[in-house]
Design an enzyme around this catalytic site. Sequence first.
Site, PDB file in Angstrom:
ATOM      1  N   CYS A 335       1.019  -1.483   0.177  1.00  0.00           N
ATOM      2  CA  CYS A 335       0.014   0.010  -0.179  1.00  0.00           C
ATOM      3  C   CYS A 335       1.392   1.494  -0.310  1.00  0.00           C
ATOM      4  CB  CYS A 335      -1.006   0.521   0.908  1.00  0.00           C
ATOM      5  SG  CYS A 335      -0.899  -1.394   2.350  1.00  0.00           S
ATOM      6  N   ARG A 364       8.139 -10.940   4.442  1.00  0.00           N
ATOM      7  CA  ARG A 364       7.562 -10.825   6.152  1.00  0.00           C
ATOM      8  C   ARG A 364       8.349 -12.124   6.723  1.00  0.00           C
ATOM      9  NH1 ARG A 364       1.201 -10.511   5.606  1.00  0.00           N
ATOM     10  NH2 ARG A 364       1.253  -7.817   4.182  1.00  0.00           N
ATOM     11  N   GLN A 382       0.737 -10.938  -4.202  1.00  0.00           N
ATOM     12  CA  GLN A 382      -0.729 -10.309  -3.391  1.00  0.00           C
ATOM     13  C   GLN A 382      -0.947  -9.502  -4.210  1.00  0.00           C
ATOM     14  OE1 GLN A 382       0.522  -7.215   0.114  1.00  0.00           O
ATOM     15  NE2 GLN A 382      -0.779  -8.433   0.905  1.00  0.00           N
ATOM     16  N   ASP A 384      -3.663  -6.941  -5.384  1.00  0.00           N
ATOM     17  CA  ASP A 384      -3.173  -6.380  -4.635  1.00  0.00           C
ATOM     18  C   ASP A 384      -3.941  -5.745  -4.971  1.00  0.00           C
ATOM     19  OD1 ASP A 384      -3.646  -5.026  -2.169  1.00  0.00           O
ATOM     20  OD2 ASP A 384      -1.198  -5.090  -1.845  1.00  0.00           O
ATOM     21  N   HIS A 386      -5.529  -1.291  -5.422  1.00  0.00           N
ATOM     22  CA  HIS A 386      -5.470  -0.182  -4.362  1.00  0.00           C
ATOM     23  C   HIS A 386      -7.324   0.822  -5.162  1.00  0.00           C
ATOM     24  CE1 HIS A 386      -2.104  -1.231  -2.303  1.00  0.00           C
ATOM     25  NE2 HIS A 386      -2.703  -1.014  -1.684  1.00  0.00           N
ATOM     26  N   LYS A 466     -13.422  -4.605   7.189  1.00  0.00           N
ATOM     27  CA  LYS A 466     -13.250  -4.932   7.173  1.00  0.00           C
ATOM     28  C   LYS A 466     -13.842  -6.413   6.642  1.00  0.00           C
ATOM     29  CE  LYS A 466      -9.912  -8.584   8.963  1.00  0.00           C
ATOM     30  NZ  LYS A 466      -8.791  -8.574   8.858  1.00  0.00           N
ATOM     31  N   HIS A 512      -8.568  -1.146   0.424  1.00  0.00           N
ATOM     32  CA  HIS A 512      -7.460  -1.760   0.331  1.00  0.00           C
ATOM     33  C   HIS A 512      -8.258  -3.571  -0.122  1.00  0.00           C
ATOM     34  CE1 HIS A 512      -3.066  -3.817   1.517  1.00  0.00           C
ATOM     35  NE2 HIS A 512      -3.773  -4.426   1.258  1.00  0.00           N
TER      36      HIS A 512
END
Length: 556
Positions: A335, A364, A382, A384, A386, A466, A512
């Site tokens: 992000c 991570r 990911q 991902d 946004h 979420k 997100h």
Amino acid sequence: MAIQVTLKGGVIKEFDAGIRAMDIAKELGMGLYKAACACRIDGALCDLRTPLTQDCALDILTFDDEDGKKAFRHTASHILAQAVKRLYPGVKLAIGPAIDNGFYYDFDLDTPLTPEELQKIEAEMKAIVKEALPLEKHELDAADAIALMQGRGEDYKVELIAEHAGKGEKISFYKQGEFDELCAGPHLPDTGRVKAFALTSCTGAYWRGDASKKMLQRVYGTAFPKKEELESYLAAIEEAKKRDHRRIGKDLELFTFLDEGPGFPFFLPKGMILRNNLLNFWRDLHMQRGYQEIATPIMLNQGLWHTSGHWDHYKDNMYTTLIDEETFCVKPMNCPGGMLLFKSKRRSYRELPLRMGELGLVHRHELSGALHGLMRVRCFTQDDAHIFMTPEQIKDEIKGVVSIIDTIYKQTFGFDYHIELSTQPEDSMGEKETWDLATDALHEAITEMGYSYKLNPGDGAFYGPKLDFHLTDCLGRTWQCGTIQLDFQMPERFELEYIGADDQPHRPIMIHRAVLGSIERFIGILTEHFAGAFPLWLAPEQVRILCIADRHLPAA
RNA sequence: GCUUCCGUGGCUCAGUUGGUAGAGCAGCGCAUUCGUAAUGCGCAGGUCGUCGGUUCGAGUCCGACCGGGAGCUCCA
């Protein structure tokens, strides 16, 4: 004296006061008597041995009922504890609840419980079942209960009782033969009813789940009313082992792990075909749905992570390095990079909603013990995106993401899925009104689409509520993959702005979201779901032609 | 990270109470062309995770480390 008992279905029958639910079950038929596990008296969960003293509603629970199942397996865990106490008198008992597929019990015991020891315990449990010991409830004042447990050296029980002591409640115990155990119940009427059980494993577990406390030995087991049910459960476990993506991934040469990079997957050529097919599909779908694709750097300076808040919250899990006297962090999330791109130029309300997708590789540093094949890795991609938008656009954008998720889960792979809505946690940031607005938007969007959801109060991210999407695989296991998070915090921290129709700057709201979640993990799930027999469009090897005649042999 | 178990050729595994490594599959060579769970013969392939210790001698015992499994903790 006679009392009136309202049975399931509204039938009212008269019995003598003092009759027990198990006696009523017997009168109603031996089938029900044998299957009965516990009961509800006027809605309160009770033992079948509880005497009925006044008019009431009675619901007899069997193994098919969640609470009945719990009573059944919890009784099995008491039998386990009794067996261990018989074999190792010095053992200290901790706790032993029923869980999803069985039960466990935590013991403080110096003797390591090897598979051989488990066999001995299992044999002793069988003896206890054969003895068909009645489980009788009795109650003590907290002080007496503590004295009793101290006398037996049951330190963990003393600690548990002490927590209830202040409330002035009676402390209940269940006695089966020589074994007397602190417990709220309810339980089966006797130990003879636990016909089919098995101890499955023994591992370590912290007292009270606290890593700073003593590590106890946890024995896992499972129990069913019928032997066939136990056997089919154990067979299902075997089936799951056969489908283990780590084994299939190796057999089909999809991916591998090497000592040089624990938790870092290597994709082999065939795995790459599968992965690229999946990603091409993902890209096509997202381009059709009005997404742009971006790529942001894998490493950015530490200041950015201070701004985003990740440094404060997650620095222990971040990979960092010192370069030219400046600390850089390998991104654990995409992000902040997306924020920077939004900020990289003046934005107009005419650009919104702006959907920026990124197949971002994140790292991570997970604890070594948490790693598990592709399901839990230290670097993963990911899917991902946004979405930057105005408040009015929230609902439609949520619907758009839900539609993508449905297209992929249900229409493409045939997965069933369910949705969970997580709301404001205690240590959250932002105004309550904003949270309410966001939570309502999530609720309304999916409700209008005809979905129901499970509520997880207080389980949201610190920056917003979420929706989580959990899919169910062919073995009935659920996996949390997709997520839609409404974020008011990042736009604030990064001071994002767009110019509105009123020619004034406004702060956008951000979604997100991820559909597959982690590409690696999703491939792991697909591998287990299809047991390696992927749909044709995904399969690395779609067809193999076998040549068996002379003319098909390669020239010498 | 913690508890516990495990680590032998590419893969799956054997290796008795410690005495200088075995099999099947895969691979390679030769032969076979034989109809659907695996053709025959042969060859090659391992300093038994790494390092150290005990011992006349260790894959086999002890310790540390690395990696893996199960679970606990964690999972933005």
